[in-house]
Write an enzyme that holds these catalytic residues in place. Structure first.
Site, PDB file in Angstrom:
ATOM      1  N   CYS A   2       0.830  -1.208   0.000  1.00 41.74           N
ATOM      2  CA  CYS A   2       0.000   0.000   0.000  1.00 41.74           C
ATOM      3  C   CYS A   2       0.861   1.254   0.000  1.00 41.74           C
ATOM      4  CB  CYS A   2      -0.896   0.015   1.226  1.00 41.74           C
ATOM      5  SG  CYS A   2      -1.911  -1.460   1.423  1.00 41.74           S
ATOM      6  N   ARG A  27       4.754  -0.752  -6.262  1.00 42.38           N
ATOM      7  CA  ARG A  27       4.696  -1.522  -5.018  1.00 42.38           C
ATOM      8  C   ARG A  27       3.593  -2.569  -5.045  1.00 42.38           C
ATOM      9  NH1 ARG A  27       7.134   1.688  -0.602  1.00 42.38           N
ATOM     10  NH2 ARG A  27       5.707   0.704   0.854  1.00 42.38           N
ATOM     11  N   TRP A  74      -3.426  -2.562  -1.234  1.00 45.61           N
ATOM     12  CA  TRP A  74      -3.273  -3.983  -1.507  1.00 45.61           C
ATOM     13  C   TRP A  74      -4.123  -4.700  -0.473  1.00 45.61           C
ATOM     14  CZ3 TRP A  74      -1.107  -8.343   0.979  1.00 45.61           C
ATOM     15  CH2 TRP A  74      -0.853  -9.432   0.136  1.00 45.61           C
ATOM     16  N   ASN A  99      -1.735   2.258   5.968  1.00 42.88           N
ATOM     17  CA  ASN A  99      -0.964   1.067   5.614  1.00 42.88           C
ATOM     18  C   ASN A  99      -0.775   0.241   6.876  1.00 42.88           C
ATOM     19  OD1 ASN A  99      -0.676   2.182   3.095  1.00 42.88           O
ATOM     20  ND2 ASN A  99       1.522   2.552   3.266  1.00 42.88           N
ATOM     21  N   GLY A 100      -0.869  -1.087   6.750  1.00 40.32           N
ATOM     22  CA  GLY A 100      -0.650  -1.940   7.904  1.00 40.32           C
ATOM     23  C   GLY A 100      -1.869  -2.769   8.236  1.00 40.32           C
ATOM     24  N   GLU A 478      14.464 -20.288  -6.721  1.00 41.87           N
ATOM     25  CA  GLU A 478      14.200 -18.950  -7.248  1.00 41.87           C
ATOM     26  C   GLU A 478      13.588 -19.024  -8.649  1.00 41.87           C
ATOM     27  OE1 GLU A 478      14.215 -14.722  -7.847  1.00 41.87           O
ATOM     28  OE2 GLU A 478      13.922 -16.096  -6.167  1.00 41.87           O
ATOM     29  N   LYS A 482       9.913 -17.498  -9.710  1.00 41.14           N
ATOM     30  CA  LYS A 482       9.710 -16.532 -10.781  1.00 41.14           C
ATOM     31  C   LYS A 482       8.622 -17.002 -11.742  1.00 41.14           C
ATOM     32  CE  LYS A 482      12.209 -13.371  -9.482  1.00 41.14           C
ATOM     33  NZ  LYS A 482      11.668 -13.775  -8.200  1.00 41.14           N
ATOM     34  N   GLU A 485       5.188 -16.776 -10.030  1.00 42.18           N
ATOM     35  CA  GLU A 485       4.801 -15.393  -9.737  1.00 42.18           C
ATOM     36  C   GLU A 485       4.157 -14.700 -10.930  1.00 42.18           C
ATOM     37  OE1 GLU A 485       7.553 -13.079  -6.544  1.00 42.18           O
ATOM     38  OE2 GLU A 485       8.622 -13.823  -8.300  1.00 42.18           O
ATOM     39  N   HIS A 501      12.485 -39.599  -3.775  1.00 42.80           N
ATOM     40  CA  HIS A 501      11.821 -39.607  -2.467  1.00 42.80           C
ATOM     41  C   HIS A 501      10.429 -38.983  -2.521  1.00 42.80           C
ATOM     42  CE1 HIS A 501      15.395 -41.107  -0.442  1.00 42.80           C
ATOM     43  NE2 HIS A 501      16.104 -40.228  -1.126  1.00 42.80           N
ATOM     44  N   LYS A 600       4.948  -5.426  -4.225  1.00 39.19           N
ATOM     45  CA  LYS A 600       6.405  -5.298  -4.315  1.00 39.19           C
ATOM     46  C   LYS A 600       7.058  -5.271  -2.943  1.00 39.19           C
ATOM     47  CE  LYS A 600      10.362  -4.778  -6.284  1.00 39.19           C
ATOM     48  NZ  LYS A 600      10.948  -5.950  -6.954  1.00 39.19           N
TER      49      LYS A 600
END
Length: 605
Positions: A2, A27, A74, A99-100, A478, A482, A485, A501, A600
């Site tokens: 946010c 963001r 967000w 925000n929060g 990673e 990606k 995402e 396994h 972000k």
């Protein structure tokens, strides 16, 4: 995550607020809004589309004001709807953005409902607006100070009042907020970038601060209500780096900026000295006997890579913890541990909370690897290494990750030297390898056309496996992150030896298996794992070093990297994985830079 922008001025501040929101779009958000005091009343516009749509709404109604607040949200509490979008009003008198997360919002909501307040949204934020309205007795700043004492959780808020046309009040605890100081005007924002081009005089509010802004003056109170002096810093929030230029998306731009970003991160380093990490680094490093790395997401994978480096080269035991889990379990503190946090923004809520928990347990030797020199993480750690990735707009981190790895390798060499495990010859050779990284990455980027061809096939799949061994297992993690995402393809990563396994049960001819195959000591083991995949009909997509002797065949696709890079190989091998994710998402038509449901900078738990 946010974003907040607020302003009080003697000019129409609508363009300032809208431009601030645009600068914060990177963001991540799913709704946005603005509130202005116009002709003695509060007016607002809200949208679940982009800021550009909000700007059109305001242009059509010709809204203008000298006092206002704006927000990109967000969603946490409540779906991304117009009713849940900020700013939130209370009885037409109070407007607030936040925000929060307020953890005691249910309790406060019940209390306020009993007092006759009606709630129009599902958010925790509306509770704060009504609480301030309930407590209001003519002094907005005094009321905010009173209200925040009742809040549990994290917040950064900006508040305006219909009855006080010359005042905007901000407060923060656990979420960042800054004051922008102007001439005859003042501002609030969650990020200095929001005020780029408006003012470069910035005050970073500290935990518990309340800021009271007027046209010609401002004052700040600390958590105890006492007057506080906070340093005014000149912050050049350059925006040129956030311009797209000739690229289709910011993610593509940032992938191709990695040679420059790593060169900038390593600029001026002539030798390995502890002072690279702070004036007292040598003293601290000599005292430590273990490492604890705290991070989330991509930064966590950077930490996992560093574990391999530090243990192998510096000989120190390393624990890597997901920050959001660390402070909620019992652990055994060691005051001789070096606690390392890794964060692109330096404001990651979980990582900050984990850092504070570690300090509360008596672990005071702290260091952060961070991309933002003015962030909370840098201010709260004893030592820091600032990466120079520049502004990273794409939600899926690329250049921030590789510059973190470069910084962590420098740290590894420094610790090894302090512990007398690094010879002068090795130091010189490894520094040469580091300096060659930009050129080596440029050569890897030249493989893009081959990766585009693979993306056409990947885009038709809904699942993928990624395999790596040793140093390259975190890079496989990673790569999978990606892909999921930005393309929304379900992807998982495993150490290649773990296939038998369990994960091997998933392998069919419909399952692409991406394999990272550097020519290291584990290459023969990895080839055996690849044969296990082929025996079950799985299709292999292999990123191999030029000399790894893996040849293309039916069901085995191979792209060769130009050279083997030894200990630094993870930094090279992650680049084609970034390109694969990017081009697969491009074929699937997803929103590459702003993937659904993600933000972000994660500034809430």
């Amino acid at each position: 995550m946010c974003g907040i922008v607020g302003a009080i001025a003697q000019r129409n501040i609508t363009p300032v607020l809208i431009e601030g929101l645009k600068r914060l779009e990177y963001r991540g958000y799913d709704s946005c809004g603005i509130a202005l005091r116009v002709d003695g009343e509060l007016q607002r516009a809200r949208s679940t589309a982009r800021v550009a749509e909000l700007e059109k709404q305001i242009a059509e109604t010709q809204q203008a004001g000298l006092l206002g607040i704006a927000h990109t949200r967000w969603a946490t509490h409540g779906a991304p709807t117009s009713a849940n979008a900020h700013p939130h009003f209370s009885r037409g008198r109070i407007a607030l953005v936040h925000n929060g997360i307020i953890e005691n919002h249910d309790e406060l909501r019940a209390e306020l409902r009993s007092l006759g307040y009606e709630f129009e949204s599902q958010t925790d934020t509306e509770v704060i607006a009504h609480l301030i309205d309930h407590l209001y007795a003519g002094d907005l700043c005094a009321t905010v100070k009173q209200a925040v004492k009742r809040l549990a959780g994290a917040y950064a808020i900006a508040v305006i009042c219909r009855d006080e046309p010359d005042r905007i009040v901000g407060a923060r605890a656990g979420s960042p907020l800054i004051v922008g100081v102007g001439t005859g005007e003042n501002f609030l924002a969650s990020d200095a970038l929001a005020l780029a081009g408006t003012t470069d005089s910035i005050i970073y509010l500290e935990e518990g601060d309340v800021a009271d802004l007027h046209l010609e003056r401002y004052s700040i109170s600390d958590a105890d209500g006492n007057a506080a002096k906070r340093e005014v810093r000149t912050v050049q929030a350059y925006t040129a780096a956030a311009e797209l230029g000739p690229y289709r998306h910011y993610m593509q731009k940032e992938i191709f900026e990695q040679p420059r970003a790593i060169a900038d991160t390593l600029e001026g380093i002539e030798g390995i000295v502890p002072e690279l990490f702070g004036d007292n680094a040598g003293n601290i490093f000599r005292q430590v006997d273990s490492i604890l790395i705290l991070a989330c997401g991509t930064s966590y994978y950077a930490g996992l890579t560093a574990k391999y480096w530090i243990e192998a080269i510096a000989g120190l035991p390393v624990s890597v913890e997901i920050a959001s889990e660390y402070r909620y379990r019992y652990s055994v503190p060691n005051p001789k541990t070096l606690v390392i946090t890794i964060s692109q923004s330096g404001e990651t809520a979980d990582t900050l909370a984990a850092l504070r928990h570690a300090r509360e347990q008596g672990m005071m030797h702290t260091l952060t690897i961070c991309n933002v020199a003015t962030s909370a993480m840098v201010r709260e750690c004893a030592l820091a290494y600032i990466t120079r990735a520049g502004i990273e707009v794409g939600v899926a981190s690329t250049k921030a990750f590789t510059t973190q790895l470069a910084a962590l390798f420098l740290l590894t060499l420094t610790l090894a030297k302090i512990k007398n495990r690094l010879t002068a010859e090795d130091e010189s050779a490894l520094l040469r390898r580091l300096r060659h990284l930009p050129a080596a990455i440029s050569a890897v980027l030249a493989l893009e056309p081959q990766i585009i061809a693979w993306a056409e096939s990947f885009a038709r799949r809904e699942n993928a496996l990624f395999l790596g061994r040793g140093l390259h297992y975190p890079i496989a993690l990673e790569g999978a992150l990606k892909l999921k995402e930005i393309s929304y393809i379900h992807a998982e990563a495993y150490p290649a030896g773990e296939l038998k396994h369990g994960p091997l049960a998933l392998v069919t001819e419909e399952m692409p298996v991406v394999t990272i195959a550097p020519n290291d000591d584990l290459i023969d083991k990895l080839k055996s794992n690849m044969q296990e995949v082929r025996a079950r009909g799985g299709e292999l997509y292999v990123f191999a070093d030029a000399d790894s002797r893996i040849t293309p065949s039916a069901g085995v696709h191979v792209i060769r990297l130009p050279e083997h890079y030894g200990l630094l190989s993870p930094i090279l091998h992650v680049v084609p994985l970034q390109l694969l994710a990017y081009h697969t998402a491009l074929v699937r038509g997803t929103d590459v830079d702003k993937p659904r449901n993600l933000a972000k900078s994660v500034t809430v738990e």
